[in-house]
Design a protein around this motif. Structure first.
Motif, PDB file in Angstrom:
ATOM      1  N   TYR A 139      38.193  44.918  38.795  1.00  0.00           N
ATOM      2  CA  TYR A 139      37.974  44.134  37.578  1.00  0.00           C
ATOM      3  C   TYR A 139      36.696  44.614  36.906  1.00  0.00           C
ATOM      4  N   ASP A 143      37.311  41.412  31.974  1.00  0.00           N
ATOM      5  CA  ASP A 143      38.337  40.873  32.878  1.00  0.00           C
ATOM      6  C   ASP A 143      37.852  39.569  33.486  1.00  0.00           C
ATOM      7  N   ARG A 144      38.819  38.817  34.005  1.00  0.00           N
ATOM      8  CA  ARG A 144      38.516  37.585  34.742  1.00  0.00           C
ATOM      9  C   ARG A 144      39.174  37.689  36.120  1.00  0.00           C
ATOM     10  N   VAL A 145      38.371  37.476  37.150  1.00  0.00           N
ATOM     11  CA  VAL A 145      38.865  37.503  38.524  1.00  0.00           C
ATOM     12  C   VAL A 145      39.507  36.143  38.801  1.00  0.00           C
TER      13      VAL A 145
END
Length: 165
Positions: A139, A143-145
């Motif tokens: 990521y 981005d978002r985890v």
């Protein structure tokens, strides 16, 4: 030596039966990343442990930067697994990606985050097994985890890494 306290405060961890010098003094960026992650993971329903040992069979006691654990260990012992383990990697990426990833996978830790500050990424390993993690997703900022545990929001990678170098 470990039990006697002779190594207290020394930059070593017990990994696969060997004392390994893996911890260097924390840089401001390393400390800031841990502080940000502590705030982010603090809402979890699980217990958050910061730079405390896990007792991983058969002979390892790594000290991950952060760990979410479900159960309280019995007096006189450390937890033997975790829901999530996080390492903020600066000076020891080979150990974090190699030995430690293998230890955490064999201990059944379902999710392992490696925060690569210099590489500006979060590596998320999942699907643990005896040979290591079966899956690794990278990521980057933007981005978002996905949430690793109940009560924890998705992690905004850009916000985590902002201003760190």
């Amino acid at each position: 030596m470990v039990a006697s306290g002779a190594l207290e405060g020394q930059p070593v961890e017990l990994l696969e039966g060997l004392l390994v010098e893996v911890m260097s003094p924390q840089s401001p960026a390393h400390a800031a990343a841990i502080e940000r992650l502590t705030r982010h993971l603090g809402a979890a329903r699980a217990r958050l442990r910061v730079q405390l040992p896990l007792a991983l069979p058969p002979d390892s006691e790594p000290e991950p930067d952060l760990a979410l654990v479900e159960e309280k260990p019995s007096p006189g012992s450390h937890p033997r697994t975790a829901l999530l383990v996080v390492e903020v990697s600066f000076s020891s990426p080979q150990i974090d990606r190699g030995v430690k990833a293998g230890l955490y996978a064999r201990a059944g830790v379902p999710t392992y985050w490696l925060i690569d500050v210099l590489g500006r990424a979060v590596e998320v390993r999942s699907d643990p097994g005896s040979e290591g993690y079966g899956r690794c997703v990278l990521y980057k900022p933007g981005d978002r985890v996905p949430s690793p545990a109940e009560g924890v929001a998705e992690l905004d990678v850009g916000a985590l890494l902002e201003g760190l170098s």
